[in-house]
Enzyme design. Structure first.
Site, PDB file in Angstrom:
ATOM      1  N   HIS A 106       0.830  -1.215   0.000  1.00  0.00           N
ATOM      2  CA  HIS A 106       0.000   0.000   0.000  1.00  0.00           C
ATOM      3  C   HIS A 106       0.859   1.257   0.000  1.00  0.00           C
ATOM      4  CE1 HIS A 106      -3.954   1.898   0.601  1.00  0.00           C
ATOM      5  NE2 HIS A 106      -3.289   2.840   1.237  1.00  0.00           N
ATOM      6  N   ASP A 149       0.426   5.521  -1.002  1.00  0.00           N
ATOM      7  CA  ASP A 149      -0.532   6.581  -1.328  1.00  0.00           C
ATOM      8  C   ASP A 149       0.048   7.690  -2.194  1.00  0.00           C
ATOM      9  OD1 ASP A 149      -3.273   6.283  -0.340  1.00  0.00           O
ATOM     10  OD2 ASP A 149      -2.332   5.977   1.611  1.00  0.00           O
ATOM     11  N   GLU A 163      -8.892   1.544  -2.510  1.00  0.00           N
ATOM     12  CA  GLU A 163      -8.996   1.575  -1.047  1.00  0.00           C
ATOM     13  C   GLU A 163     -10.355   2.105  -0.613  1.00  0.00           C
ATOM     14  OE1 GLU A 163      -6.350   4.150   1.139  1.00  0.00           O
ATOM     15  OE2 GLU A 163      -6.385   2.821   2.867  1.00  0.00           O
ATOM     16  N   HIS A 167     -13.056   1.778   3.738  1.00  0.00           N
ATOM     17  CA  HIS A 167     -12.035   2.647   4.323  1.00  0.00           C
ATOM     18  C   HIS A 167     -12.521   2.914   5.749  1.00  0.00           C
ATOM     19  CE1 HIS A 167      -9.474   6.289   4.901  1.00  0.00           C
ATOM     20  NE2 HIS A 167      -8.608   5.411   4.437  1.00  0.00           N
ATOM     21  N   HIS A 202      -8.577  -1.885   7.454  1.00  0.00           N
ATOM     22  CA  HIS A 202      -9.646  -0.907   7.708  1.00  0.00           C
ATOM     23  C   HIS A 202     -11.003  -1.505   8.082  1.00  0.00           C
ATOM     24  CE1 HIS A 202      -7.890   3.066   6.673  1.00  0.00           C
ATOM     25  NE2 HIS A 202      -7.138   2.406   5.814  1.00  0.00           N
ATOM     26  N   HIS A 233      -2.278  -3.167   4.592  1.00  0.00           N
ATOM     27  CA  HIS A 233      -1.484  -2.273   5.453  1.00  0.00           C
ATOM     28  C   HIS A 233      -2.059  -2.244   6.874  1.00  0.00           C
ATOM     29  CE1 HIS A 233      -4.621   0.202   3.625  1.00  0.00           C
ATOM     30  NE2 HIS A 233      -4.326   1.268   4.334  1.00  0.00           N
ATOM     31  N   ASP A 253       2.437   1.931   3.837  1.00  0.00           N
ATOM     32  CA  ASP A 253       1.514   3.079   3.913  1.00  0.00           C
ATOM     33  C   ASP A 253       2.263   4.395   3.675  1.00  0.00           C
ATOM     34  OD1 ASP A 253      -1.002   4.144   4.043  1.00  0.00           O
ATOM     35  OD2 ASP A 253      -1.339   3.706   6.166  1.00  0.00           O
TER      36      ASP A 253
END
Ligand SMILES: *[C@@H]1O[C@H](CO)[C@@H](O)[C@H](O)[C@H]1NC(C)=O
Ligand SMILES: *[C@@H]1O[C@H](CO)[C@@H](O)[C@H](O)[C@H]1NC(C)=O
Ligand SMILES: [Zn+2]
Length: 410
Positions: free
Chosen positions: A36, A38, A141, A168, A214, A235, A304
């Protein structure tokens, strides 16, 4: 003391560069596949997804955890790039925003073909390893990105999505998120609603990895029970070392073991130490713990990076993976265990997901729950209720007149 010089030399050799050199040797053959990252979100917030402006050049990109030189220094050979849209887009423009993040990932591959290659299967990842390029995959995600539609799920698959995080940090109409376990959100689906079960089955049929980062513990268990393929936590870290509800508790880790699934450890300080500060060694503690409870085959990395504000000392950006690998070697992980955590465990799960997928089987046709349909669609599909008076002032006046006439008041 006369003996001290060679003693210290020995200590230096054993604790220092030896493990780091060994880590690099291993990673030249088996680079890391991270679960993961971003960076696409950063490209949106920093540049509104304009990749051609000079500051957005990924070779020299500053103030991010990720850029091309850092990826190279970190021996990153595979990356699930996160196509993320925030929870406040749920029931609004989530689908459009997700498409735009998939687009920015694909444009990254197009603009830097010597570094990235967008792939959609495990063979593509292996090919990218051989070419020395970063195998780039799309992870969506948040289940809100499918807007409660299996048609959207299938279309995202065709656009390259290879994992979907079921939620999420918000419930979808069909799956509960981790905030249910803190009491901040109410449980709505008791894990997975009937429609949520259809989503999981359709993901199995398509060959999309189910990602349980999540989600609530009930949703983790429901998905682990239902899925016919192994799943991942793209993650998440270990709950028993840091009691944060984003982490995976030990009873779930045992299910991870039984299903051949995978936990890719998150480096965010708040999930590693439950404090603002954390260290590389504490991340290694999480890897050790997951290995102990779920097995060495269940461990991976899901840093992450560029999605979090605080990272451990020693793991400040994507160039630092070899230091973490050196720490695992120092802790007597075998070369096979390290190669597993780096890439082979993810490849095993991905291949199992591909094996389970079956495009000859008919697609699920669970309809969109009527309550989720936008008012405009409801009319279109014949779900229309009483005429919407507030949008038709003329009708309101007419019915008022009827009522008043009926009462003999006019
Ligand atoms: C990024 O910058 C490098 C030089 O620093 C240049 O060679 C390259 O063409 C640029 N890439 C893009 C896509 O602008
Ligand atoms: C699950 O545990 C068993 C027994 O400890 C072990 O042999 C197996 O490799 C583990 N599975 C994974 C995926 O690590
Ligand atoms: Zn996340």
């Amino acid at each position: 003391m006369r003996t001290s010089w060679w003693l210290w030399a020995l200590v230096a050799v054993c604790t220092g560069d030896q493990f780091r050199d060994e880590a690099e040797r291993i990673m030249r053959g088996t680079p890391v596949i991270d679960g993961h990252n971003d960076l696409p979100w950063r490209l949106l917030t920093m540049f509104n997804n304009r990749l051609q402006i000079e500051r957005a050049n990924l070779t020299s990109l500053a103030n991010t955890h990720t850029n091309i030189p850092k990826l190279r220094a970190g021996f990153v050979g595979g990356q699930f790039w996160s196509a993320y849209t925030p929870c406040d887009t749920q029931n609004k423009d989530a689908v459009k925003r997700t498409l735009e993040q998939i687009d920015v990932i694909q444009r990254m591959c197009q603009m830097y073909p010597e570094t990235f290659v967008c792939v959609t299967n495990s063979a593509g990842v292996r090919q990218a390893f051989r070419e020395g390029r970063v195998a780039s995959l799309v992870g969506v995600e948040g289940g809100h990105s499918i807007d409660s539609s299996l048609g959207v799920l299938r279309t995202l698959y065709r656009l390259g999505m290879r994992y979907l995080t079921l939620t999420h940090s918000c419930n979808t109409p069909w799956a509960d998120n981790w905030l249910v376990d803190t009491g901040e959100d109410k449980a709505e689906s008791q894990g997975l609603s009937h429609f949520g079960q259809s989503v999981v089955k359709e993901m199995n049929r398509l060959g999309v990895i189910i990602d349980l980062a999540h989600v609530s513990v009930a949703t983790m268990k429901a998905a682990l029970r239902l899925s016919t393929a192994p799943v991942i936590f793209s993650h998440s870290s270990a709950y028993s070392l840091c009691q944060h509800r984003r982490n995976v508790p030990d009873d779930v880790l045992r299910l991870v073991n039984q299903t051949g699934s995978l936990v890719m450890v998150n480096f965010y300080n708040d999930y590693v130490s439950c404090r603002q500060e954390a260290t590389l060694s504490q991340v290694a503690d999480h890897l050790d713990h997951i290995k102990k409870v779920a097995g060495a085959g269940a461990v991976g990395f899901g840093g992450d990076f560029d999605g979090v504000s605080r990272l451990p000392v020693g793991l400040e950006d994507v160039s630092k993976y070899p230091d973490l690998v050196a720490e695992l070697l120092r802790r007597r992980w075998t070369e096979a265990e390290v190669r597993g955590a780096l890439a082979n465990n993810l490849l095993r799960v991905f291949e199992a997901v591909e094996q389970v997928s079956d495009h000859t089987q008919s697609p699920e046709e669970e309809p969109i729950p009527a309550a989720q349909l936008q008012a405009s669609c409801r009319t279109m599909y014949g779900y229309s209720e009483a005429p919407s008076l507030h949008r038709q002032p003329g009708a309101l006046l007419a019915s008022l007149t009827t009522v008043l006439l009926g009462l003999g008041l006019l």
